[in-house]
Enzyme design. Structure first.
Site, PDB file in Angstrom:
ATOM      1  N   CYS A 150       1.032  -1.735  -0.151  1.00  0.00           N
ATOM      2  CA  CYS A 150       0.083   0.109  -0.162  1.00  0.00           C
ATOM      3  C   CYS A 150       0.919   1.709  -0.555  1.00  0.00           C
ATOM      4  O   CYS A 150       2.314   1.048   0.572  1.00  0.00           O
ATOM      5  CB  CYS A 150      -0.829  -0.288   1.357  1.00  0.00           C
ATOM      6  SG  CYS A 150      -0.041   0.353   3.290  1.00  0.00           S
ATOM      7  N   CYS A 202       2.449   2.194   3.475  1.00  0.00           N
ATOM      8  CA  CYS A 202       3.756   1.284   3.992  1.00  0.00           C
ATOM      9  C   CYS A 202       4.687   1.449   3.010  1.00  0.00           C
ATOM     10  O   CYS A 202       6.025   1.816   3.357  1.00  0.00           O
ATOM     11  CB  CYS A 202       3.112  -0.400   2.890  1.00  0.00           C
ATOM     12  SG  CYS A 202       1.930  -0.865   4.042  1.00  0.00           S
ATOM     13  N   ASP A 244       3.341  25.196 -33.793  1.00  0.00           N
ATOM     14  CA  ASP A 244       4.145  26.279 -34.870  1.00  0.00           C
ATOM     15  C   ASP A 244       3.710  25.391 -35.493  1.00  0.00           C
ATOM     16  O   ASP A 244       3.813  24.243 -35.379  1.00  0.00           O
ATOM     17  CB  ASP A 244       5.952  24.765 -33.973  1.00  0.00           C
ATOM     18  CG  ASP A 244       6.437  25.333 -35.344  1.00  0.00           C
ATOM     19  OD1 ASP A 244       6.945  26.819 -35.339  1.00  0.00           O
ATOM     20  OD2 ASP A 244       7.694  24.680 -35.657  1.00  0.00           O
TER      21      ASP A 244
END
Length: 703
Positions: free
Chosen positions: A18, A21, A399
Site C-alpha cells: 500500500c 507502507c 508551431d
C-alpha cells in the site's frame, strides 16, 4: 568549501502492499545513519537513497513489510514465482482455522466453544502477525495509520468477546492488501515489460572476430551485426546495409520504417529483412529505450494535484476517524446509559470502516496505468500533473514548421514558359542547385533523383551566388539564372502571383532576358494535420492557433487549409512566448506543440509543452512535458481522451471511496454498523477503485 554531493543509489522494491507502507519505508530509510535523504517512488516501486549506507540496512528498514530490494538496472530481474500456497500460507491457514472455529461453535457443546475461541485467536495471530507488528510499533510511537486503526479494532473486538468477527477482519484486511498490491503491480507491468523489449545480448565484431556480448558490456564504437528478424540491442548508426525497421516499441508507429546507411536505429526495435552492420553510439543506460523507461518511472512517481489532495486529506482524516470512533464508543453509554459493549463494538467498527486504503490508492493506480498506456503507444508523459492538465485544456497553439508541416521544402509545381523539354530543365536547374548552399537546394536535388535525372553529367562554369536573389552559372554557351524575379528582365506576373497566393515560394529559371520555367517550392502540410485539428475541435478544444515565423501569405494559406481558428505569422521566439501568456489569461489551460528546440520558451511557458519527434531527440525528451515519440500529430486527440478518462476515473474513485465510508458511518446512528459491514465496505471500496483505475489499460489509440 563546497559540500561533496551525497552518494546516490537506486533499488527496485518488491513487496509494497500500500502507499502508506511505502511512505513509512521512506521515513525509516531517512532515519538510517549516514542517509542524507531517501525518496520512494510507489508508482514505479523504487527507492533512491542519498548518502552512505548498505543495501542490507535499507532492506532491514522495510522488514515490517517484508520488502526485498534488487539493484536498479535495464535488465528485468527474473525471479522464481513462489507457489500460491507457499506465498500466502498464512492466509490459507488463517482461513482454515476460521472454518474450524465456526464449525465448532455450531455444535453448541461448551468445550467446543472454548476450542472455537482458541481457533479464532490462532487465526487472528497467524493471519495478522505482520499487521500487529507494525500496528503496535506505530501505537507506541503515536503514529496513526491504517494498520494502527486495524490493530486497535481487532484487539478491541477480542477484548469484548467478538473473536469471530476479529478473525474475519484480519483475513479480509490481508486479502484486501493482496488485491491492492496485485492491482499496482498490474498497473506497473506496462513499463516493466519495456525492459524485455531489447535483447540482453548482441553479436559484436571485436578484434576481427564475431562474439556474443552481454548488452551491459557493449561499448560505444563497437560494431554490432543484426540479422533479419532480430531485435536491435543497442542504439547506433547503420554502417552497412538497409532494411525496414519496426519501431513500434519506441515510437508507437505500426508501419515499419525504411533505414539506410547513416540512419539511426534504436534498441528494442525489430530488423524486418536486411542484414545490418551498426556502430554503437550509446551505452545501455543511455539508449532511447532506457531514457523512456527512466522518465516514465519518474513520471509515475510525480504526484498529480488530485493525489496531493488525497495525501493531505488522508493525513487529517485518520486522526479524525480515531476521535470519532472514541466518541461513538463512550458518549452514548455516558449520556444515555447505552450498553457499553454494544457501543464499544460500534466504535471499533468505525475504526475499521474509516481505514483509508481505498482513498489512498484511488489516484496512483489511475495515474500509473494511464502513463504506462501512453508509453506503450509512443507517448512520453512526464508526470501526473501534465496528464491532468491535458484533460482541462481549452486552447492549443501549434508551431508551423515541422509540426503542422513536414519541415522539409518540396517542389510542388513547375510551369514551362518555353519550348525546352521538362527533363532538360530539371537537369540544368538541379545541377545549378547542386553547387548551392541554399536551404531550398535539397528540394531540387530530391526532385531530380525522383525523376532519375543524373544532374552530375551536366557541367557548370562560372557559378555565382547572388545574395538574397538566387544563383547563376554558365551551362554550354549561355548563363542561366535561378531565383527571384529581380534576376530577370521580365516574368509572367499572373502565374507567379497565383502560386504565391497559395503560400508557395516561387522561383524563375532561364536566361536574363528569357524565362524558361516557374518553380514553386513549399513546406508540405502533414497528411494528418487537418484531420487532427478537426478532431480537437470535436473534442471541445475552444481555440486552435498557428504560431509561425514565416511570412503572412504562406501562413494564411497553410492555416486556412488545415482549419486552425487563428493564425499569427512573422513571429520571433519572444513574441510566441508573449502570445502563449496572453492565451493563458484568456482561456486558462493552454498547450504548445512544437519541435522541442526552437520553440523552447513557448513550450516552457505553456501549461503543457508537447514536443514532436521525441525518439532520438534528447532535447525533446528532456525539456518537454510530453513527447510524441513518432512525430505523429494523430496521437494528440488520443492523449487528450486518455487524460479526460483519467480525470473522470480519479473523480469517480475519490467520490466513491469517501461516499462508501460516509454511508457506512451513517449506520452507526441506528446501531447497525458491524465489523463485517465495515471490513466489506473497506475491502469492497479498495477493490472497486483499483478495478476502475485499471480500465485505463483498455483505452486505445484510434488510427
Amino acid at each position: 568549501m563546497t559540500n561533496k554531493p551525497a552518494h546516490k543509489q537506486t533499488y527496485r522494491v518488491e513487496g509494497f502492499t500500500c502507499a502508506g507502507c511505502a511512505a513509512k519505508f521512506e521515513k525509516n530509510v531517512q532515519h538510517l545513519d549516514g542517509v542524507v535523504d531517501a525518496k520512494v517512488n510507489f508508482g514505479a516501486a523504487k527507492i533512491t537513497v542519498y548518502g552512505d549506507t548498505t543495501k542490507d540496512l535499507v532492506e532491514k528498514a522495510g522488514a515490517f513489510e517484508g520488502l526485498r530490494l534488487t539493484e536498479d538496472g535495464m535488465r528485468k530481474v527474473q525471479k522464481e514465482k513462489e507457489p500460491f500456497y507457499r506465498r500466502y500460507k498464512h492466509l490459507l491457514l488463517s482461513g482454515f482455522l476460521i472454518l474450524i472455529a465456526y464449525s465448532l461453535s455450531l455444535t453448541g457443546i461448551e468445550n467446543n466453544q472454548i476450542l472455537s475461541t482458541l481457533s479464532f485467536a490462532a487465526a487472528i495471530v497467524i493471519g495478522g502477525y505482520r499487521l500487529f507488528e507494525t500496528g503496535f510499533k506505530n501505537l507506541f510511537k503515536l503514529e496513526f495509520d491504517m494498520r494502527t486503526l486495524m490493530t486497535i479494532a481487532i484487539i478491541g473486538a477480542a477484548l469484548i468477546g467478538e473473536w469471530g468477527e476479529g478473525a474475519i477482519v484480519v483475513l479480509l484486511f490481508a486479502i484486501s492488501e493482496v488485491l491492492e498490491a496485485y492491482s499496482m503491480d498490474k498497473a506497473r507491468e506496462s513499463i516493466r515489460s519495456l525492459m524485455d523489449i531489447a535483447p540482453p545480448q548482441a553479436l559484436i565484431i571485436r578484434n576481427g572476430s564475431e562474439m556474443i556480448v552481454d548488452a551491459e558490456d557493449i561499448e560505444i564504437g563497437d560494431i554490432m551485426l543484426v540479422k533479419p528478424g532480430q531485435k536491435i540491442a543497442m542504439d547506433g548508426d547503420i554502417l552497412e546495409g538497409a532494411s525496414y525497421i519496426n519501431q513500434a516499441a519506441i515510437t508507437g508507429e505500426s508501419v515499419p520504417v525504411e533505414k539506410i546507411r547513416g540512419d539511426a536505429v534504436f534498441a528494442g526495435t525489430l530488423n524486418k529483412e536486411g542484414y545490418l552492420k551498426v556502430i554503437v553510439t550509446k551505452r545501455i543506460e543511455d539508449t532511447t529505450l532506457a531514457k523512456i523507461i527512466h522518465l516514465v518511472e519518474e513520471a509515475q512517481g510525480e504526484k498529480a494535484p488530485s493525489q496531493a489532495f488525497v495525501d493531505v486529506f488522508a493525513k487529517y482524516y485518520t486522526p479524525i476517524i480515531m476521535i470519532l470512533a472514541f466518541l461513538v464508543a463512550v458518549i452514548p453509554p455516558l449520556l444515555s446509559g447505552g450498553d457499553w459493549s454494544m457501543w464499544v463494538y460500534q466504535g471499533l467498527s468505525v475504526l475499521v470502516v474509516g481505514c483509508p486504503c481505498a482513498l489512498v490508492i484511488s489516484t496512483p493506480v489511475a495515474i500509473v496505468t494511464a502513463i504506462g498506456n501512453a508509453a506503450k503507444n509512443g507517448i512520453l508523459i512526464k508526470g501526473g500533473v501534465y496528464l491532468e492538465e491535458l484533460g482541462r485544456l481549452k486552447a492549443i497553439a501549434f508551431d508551423k514548421t515541422g509540426t503542422l508541416t513536414k519541415g522539409e521544402p518540396e517542389v510542388t509545381d513547375m510551369i514551362r514558359l518555353g519550348d525546352v523539354e521538362e527533363s532538360e530543365l530539371w537537369m540544368m536547374m538541379s545541377t545549378l542547385e547542386f553547387h548551392s548552399q541554399h536551404p531550398l537546394a535539397h528540394a531540387f536535388i530530391k526532385k531530380a533523383e525522383e525523376l532519375k535525372i543524373d544532374y552530375r553529367l551536366c557541367e557548370v562554369f562560372e557559378f555565382q551566388s547572388h545574395t538574397g536573389k538566387g544563383i547563376s552559372g554558365r551551362i554550354g554557351d549561355n548563363r542561366y539564372y535561378l531565383g527571384s524575379q529581380s534576376l530577370f528582365v521580365q516574368t509572367p506576373s499572373t502565374e507567379f502571383e497565383n502560386l504565391q497566393n497559395e503560400g508557395k515560394t516561387v522561383m524563375v529559371f532561364g536566361t536574363a532576358d528569357t524565362p524558361l520555367a516557374l518553380v514553386a517550392v513549399a513546406d508540405e502540410v502533414r497528411d494528418a494535420s487537418k484531420e487532427v485539428i478537426n478532431h480537437l475541435h470535436e473534442l471541445g478544444i475552444e481555440q486552435s492557433v498557428m504560431l509561425t515565423g514565416d511570412h503572412e501569405k504562406t501562413a494564411r494559406s497553410i492555416g486556412n487549409r488545415i482549419g486552425v481558428k487563428e493564425i499569427k505569422a512573422g513571429l520571433l521566439p519572444e513574441e510566441k512566448l508573449g502570445l502563449i501568456k496572453t492565451y493563458m489569461k484568456t482561456y486558462g489551460r493552454v498547450a504548445m506543440v512544437g519541435d522541442g528546440i526552437n520553440d523552447a520558451p513557448a513550450l516552457a511557458a505553456s501549461n503543457v509543452g508537447i514536443a514532436m519527434g521525441g525518439a532520438g531527440t534528447d532535447t525533446a525528451l528532456e525539456t518537454a512535458d510530453i513527447a510524441l515519440m513518432n512525430d505523429d500529430l494523430r496521437k494528440l486527440p488520443y492523449i487528450i481522451r486518455l487524460s479526460r478518462s483519467t480525470l473522470s476515473i480519479i473523480k469517480q474513485n475519490i467520490s466513491f471511496a469517501i461516499g462508501i465510508k460516509l454511508l457506512a458511518l451513517l449506520l452507526v446512528i441506528p446501531g447497525w454498523l458491524t465489523l463485517w459491514i465495515a471490513i466489506f465496505a473497506d475491502m469492497g471500496a479498495t477493490l472497486l477503485v483499483t478495478l476502475n483505475g485499471l480500465r485505463l489499460i483498455r483505452i486505445k489509440d484510434r488510427k
